[in-house]
Design an enzyme around this catalytic site. Structure first.
Site, PDB file in Angstrom:
ATOM      1  CB  THR A  35      -0.923   0.033   1.235  1.00  0.00           C
ATOM      2  OG1 THR A  35      -0.116  -0.024   2.426  1.00  0.00           O
ATOM      3  CG2 THR A  35      -1.888  -1.141   1.215  1.00  0.00           C
ATOM      4  CB  CYS A  43      -2.746   0.394  12.124  1.00  0.00           C
ATOM      5  SG  CYS A  43      -3.748   0.997  10.736  1.00  0.00           S
ATOM      6  NE  ARG A  44     -10.639   2.051  12.426  1.00  0.00           N
ATOM      7  CZ  ARG A  44     -10.331   3.335  12.573  1.00  0.00           C
ATOM      8  NH1 ARG A  44      -9.436   3.684  13.491  1.00  0.00           N
ATOM      9  NH2 ARG A  44     -10.895   4.267  11.829  1.00  0.00           N
ATOM     10  NE  ARG A  46      -7.174  -8.777   4.195  1.00  0.00           N
ATOM     11  CZ  ARG A  46      -7.598  -9.300   3.057  1.00  0.00           C
ATOM     12  NH1 ARG A  46      -8.233  -8.521   2.180  1.00  0.00           N
ATOM     13  NH2 ARG A  46      -7.409 -10.575   2.782  1.00  0.00           N
ATOM     14  CB  CYS A  73      -3.078   3.968  12.804  1.00  0.00           C
ATOM     15  SG  CYS A  73      -1.570   3.905  11.804  1.00  0.00           S
ATOM     16  CB  CYS A 319      34.105  15.956   8.493  1.00  0.00           C
ATOM     17  SG  CYS A 319      32.612  15.031   8.105  1.00  0.00           S
TER      18      CYS A 319
END
Length: 356
Positions: A35, A43-44, A46, A73, A319
């Site tokens: 996704t 998180c609810r 899937r 979420c 550095c």
């Protein structure tokens, strides 16, 4: 009891994600490959398969990997409610993720720049500039990471011209207006205990080696592209592989010096400073004033500091071995925690080698 392996840690985090374990909220963020979003463990939405998950310790790492925050979420704000101004800013960034923000852009949204920035920092624990930059750079870094698959597919079909490959940074930096010939640099990532490093090489030189969240990295890349008409694409060169090997040996305590051909992009004075940096032995440090004195002018301390900060090849041009006159760690764009880690690592390596 042995140390937990990376695979075991991933399994632990995945189990927490599946169970929506609140004890892990704020401990890690889950990037969902299918996704392109990243979430809190609770998180609810899937739950994905484990092979479609990547886990990050910070939200900035997830952003730099090319993921955007989940709308369900709202992972960056947990457990606080998000003020309307902050919601508006996140939405605006997602509508134009390549955009570079100015104060006038806040006004166009009906927001007071100072107030909105303050609320953003309070909620997200990062500045708005940091967030927007990470989102921009994440898009380019995603192109680099994805580029290997694209190029492999094209090579499999016999298409070998690099001119057909897209510059990973075109969307956020634009194309060069120069009419001169384009020179291709190959980009890849090197994993280290301190986070990923972006590596830019061609067959002859190492041009840039920086931590992906370094302040000023976007500016450095833009400068190289514009100044030399570079096109930056994904690619593995022999030199890139050497850089990865030597960096790995360095962090494993197996290497005290580097043997890599470097491209020094700077003024004559800056190059002098960088050459001095390369002479600082592992386990030792110099102050900015020490370097100024070596250059014959004690009043050039600030100029030395600027040159130190403009170094584009971290660790290899050390550095991090430059400290304040009083011994304090100052002025490392990769972050003072990294500077401390590197100096302690090098002290330990020196002690170890002396015992052998």
């Amino acid at each position: 009891m042995g140390m937990i392996t990376a695979k075991e840690k991933q399994q632990e985090y995945y189990q927490a994600l599946i169970e929506k374990d609140r004890n892990y909220d704020g401990i890690f963020f889950a990037g969902i490959k299918t996704t392109g979003i990243f979430c809190h463990p609770t998180c609810r939405a899937r739950k994905p398969k484990m092979e479609n998950c990547e886990f990050y310790q910070t939200a900035e790492e997830a952003l730099l990997a090319g993921y955007r925050p989940c709308k369900i979420c709202q992972p960056l704000s947990f457990p606080q409610a998000i003020p309307e101004e902050v919601q508006l800013l996140v939405k605006a960034v997602e509508e134009q993720p390549e955009k570079r923000w100015r104060d006038s852009d806040f006004a166009a949204l009906g927001l007071n720049s100072t107030t909105a920035r303050r609320k953003f920092k309070a909620i997200y624990n990062m500045t708005f500039v940091q967030y927007a930059r990470a989102r921009r750079m994440g898009l380019a870094f995603k192109e680099i990471s994805h580029g290997s698959k694209v190029i492999d597919q094209q090579l499999d079909t016999g298409y070998e011209s690099s001119s057909g490959f897209n510059d990973a940074f075109t969307k956020i930096m634009g194309n060069s207006a120069k009419k001169t010939a384009v020179h291709t640099l190959n980009a890849s990532f090197i994993a280290t205990p301190l986070g990923r490093m972006l590596c830019l090489t061609d067959d002859a030189y190492l041009y840039l080696l920086e931590f992906e969240d370094r302040r000023g990295l976007e500016r450095e890349i833009a400068s190289l592209r514009k100044k030399y008409n570079f096109r930056i694409i994904y690619g593995q060169t022999k030199l890139n592989q050497q850089v990865e090997e030597q960096i790995g040996e360095y962090f494993n305590g197996e290497r005290t010096e580097f043997s890599l051909p470097l491209f020094y992009d700077g003024s004559p004075f800056q190059k002098e400073v960088w050459k001095i940096l390369e002479t600082i032995p592992m386990g030792k440090t110099l102050s900015y004033q020490d370097i100024a004195l070596r250059l014959g002018d004690k009043n050039k301390v600030r100029a030395v500091g600027r040159a130190n900060g403009l170094n584009k090849i971290a660790i290899v041009i050390p550095c991090h071995r430059v400290i304040g006159r009083d011994g304090n760690l100052t002025g490392y764009a990769g972050g003072l925690e990294r500077k401390h880690y590197l100096l302690e690592l090098e002290k330990a390596q020196v002690v170890s080698h002396n015992k052998q």
